[in-house]
Design an enzyme around this catalytic site. Structure first.
Site, PDB file in Angstrom:
ATOM      1  N   ASP A   1     -10.451   4.033   6.382  1.00 40.68           N
ATOM      2  CA  ASP A   1     -10.279   2.398   5.577  1.00 40.68           C
ATOM      3  C   ASP A   1     -11.983   2.223   6.299  1.00 40.68           C
ATOM      4  OD1 ASP A   1      -9.172   0.155   5.273  1.00 40.68           O
ATOM      5  OD2 ASP A   1      -8.138   0.389   6.838  1.00 40.68           O
TER       6      ASP A   1
ATOM      7  N   LYS B   1       0.925  -0.815   0.046  1.00 40.39           N
ATOM      8  CA  LYS B   1      -0.243   0.329   0.163  1.00 40.39           C
ATOM      9  C   LYS B   1       0.567   0.774   0.001  1.00 40.39           C
ATOM     10  CE  LYS B   1      -3.707  -2.029   3.073  1.00 40.39           C
ATOM     11  NZ  LYS B   1      -4.604  -2.173   4.444  1.00 40.39           N
TER      12      LYS B   1
ATOM     13  N   GLN C   1      -3.502  -0.743  10.477  1.00 38.57           N
ATOM     14  CA  GLN C   1      -3.277  -2.474   9.630  1.00 38.57           C
ATOM     15  C   GLN C   1      -4.079  -2.885  10.082  1.00 38.57           C
ATOM     16  OE1 GLN C   1      -3.462  -2.955   6.326  1.00 38.57           O
ATOM     17  NE2 GLN C   1      -2.502  -4.782   6.083  1.00 38.57           N
TER      18      GLN C   1
HETATM   19  N1  GUN Z   1      -5.832  -6.513   6.248  1.00 35.68           N
HETATM   20  C1  GUN Z   1      -6.246  -6.823   5.485  1.00 35.68           C
HETATM   21  N2  GUN Z   1      -6.734  -6.055   4.611  1.00 35.68           N
HETATM   22  C2  GUN Z   1      -7.102  -4.661   4.908  1.00 35.68           C
HETATM   23  C3  GUN Z   1      -7.642  -3.512   4.777  1.00 35.68           C
HETATM   24  O1  GUN Z   1      -8.539  -3.639   3.835  1.00 35.68           O
HETATM   25  N3  GUN Z   1      -7.605  -2.455   5.583  1.00 35.68           N
HETATM   26  C4  GUN Z   1      -6.744  -2.737   7.177  1.00 35.68           C
HETATM   27  N4  GUN Z   1      -6.830  -1.940   8.021  1.00 35.68           N
HETATM   28  N5  GUN Z   1      -6.180  -4.075   7.245  1.00 35.68           N
HETATM   29  C5  GUN Z   1      -6.260  -4.443   6.556  1.00 35.68           C
END
Ligand code: GUN
Length: 279
Positions: free
Chosen positions: A117, A50, A94
């Site tokens: 998110d 990311k 995360q």
């Molecule tokens: N862990 C796996 N996918 C995601 C996501 O889209 N956002 C977050 N914050 N953690 C994740």
């Protein structure tokens, strides 16, 4: 006729182009803070991806690393500093977090205007009320994949195999907002195929390779595979791709389907958050 393959990679590229244009009209690079707790290998690699794609798209990523045994309050203190920092537009914690931490306490401390998110109570509550502000990235990416087929969602039978806060719950709201009929299934669902066989749109994110076989899929259905697991050293989705593509109308591959769309939507959300904060 075999199913048409929906390329998440191509659609994500289009979204990134749109994001770059928006960033240049903002006049200033937005900044996204990524908070990583612990060193779980797969989760960290995903968060680092990311970070890389953000940098490529013209977003300034910040990386905040915490030890596995950090205290919950240390993470919350950092979030509060980032909430107040005018140079930070988006905050992403995360997931999953270590068991010692209360996920909801941490998510609740993020400013809703920086919640890229879409996981704060305010943004999830607005979504349930039919207001789509900052919406979770994977569900948003899935809606864009479905819409890219040209099919209407209204009136369709949808089946989601996942009931997590990251995917199944917000996705069910997005589909309800578009007047679909939605069944949300999970590992306690009895006779899963009874639900999947009725679905015009089937979305699965169980992390169980081979879970969805061709007998479970309605002819002509749109099949979106958001499952991720490792099988024989390779990334695998939930869908038996070779079998299901013979009956489905549209199907997403793994990799190259939902994965790139999640990151593209994160970038769109960061730009949207920067625009909201400017108003
Ligand atoms: N862990 C796996 N996918 C995601 C996501 O889209 N956002 C977050 N914050 N953690 C994740």
């Amino acid at each position: 006729m075999p199913a048409e393959i929906i390329s998440g990679t191509a659609l994500a590229d289009d979204i990134l182009k749109e994001a770059r244009q928006k960033i240049s009209s903002l006049g200033e690079k937005p900044s996204l803070a990524i908070l990583m707790v612990g060193d779980d290998n797969a989760s960290k690699m995903y968060a680092q991806m990311k970070q890389r794609v953000c940098a490529m798209a013209g977003i300034n990523p910040q990386w905040w690393q915490f030890r596995e045994n950090a205290r919950e309050q240390e993470v919350i203190d950092k979030i509060q500093l980032l909430n107040a920092d005018k140079g930070t537009n988006g905050i992403l914690v995360q997931l999953p977090l270590p068991q010692s931490m209360d996920r909801n306490n941490i998510l609740r401390s993020i400013s809703p205007a920086k919640d890229v998110d879409g996981l704060t109570p305010l943004n999830l509550g607005l979504l349930a009320l039919g207001v789509e502000g900052l919406v979770s990235c994977t569900p948003l990416g899935i809606i864009k994949l479905i819409e890219s087929t040209g099919a209407k969602i209204e009136g369709k039978n949808c089946c989601i195999v996942n009931h997590s806060v990251l995917i199944g719950r917000p996705l069910s709201q997005l589909l309800l907002n578009r007047n679909a009929t939605v069944a949300v299934c999970h590992k306690f669902t009895k006779n899963l195929s009874e639900f999947t066989q009725k679905a015009d749109i089937l979305i699965t994110a169980a992390g169980v390779p081979g879970l969805i076989t061709r007998e479970m899929v309605k002819g002509g259905a749109i099949v979106i595979d958001a499952g991720i697991a490792r099988k024989d050293g390779r990334v695998s989705g939930d869908v038996d791709f070779d079998g299901v593509k013979e009956v489905a109308g549209f199907i997403t591959p793994v990799p190259g389907g939902v994965g790139p769309m999640t990151i593209a939507c994160l970038i769109l959300n960061t730009v949207k958050a920067a625009e909201i904060q400017r108003k």
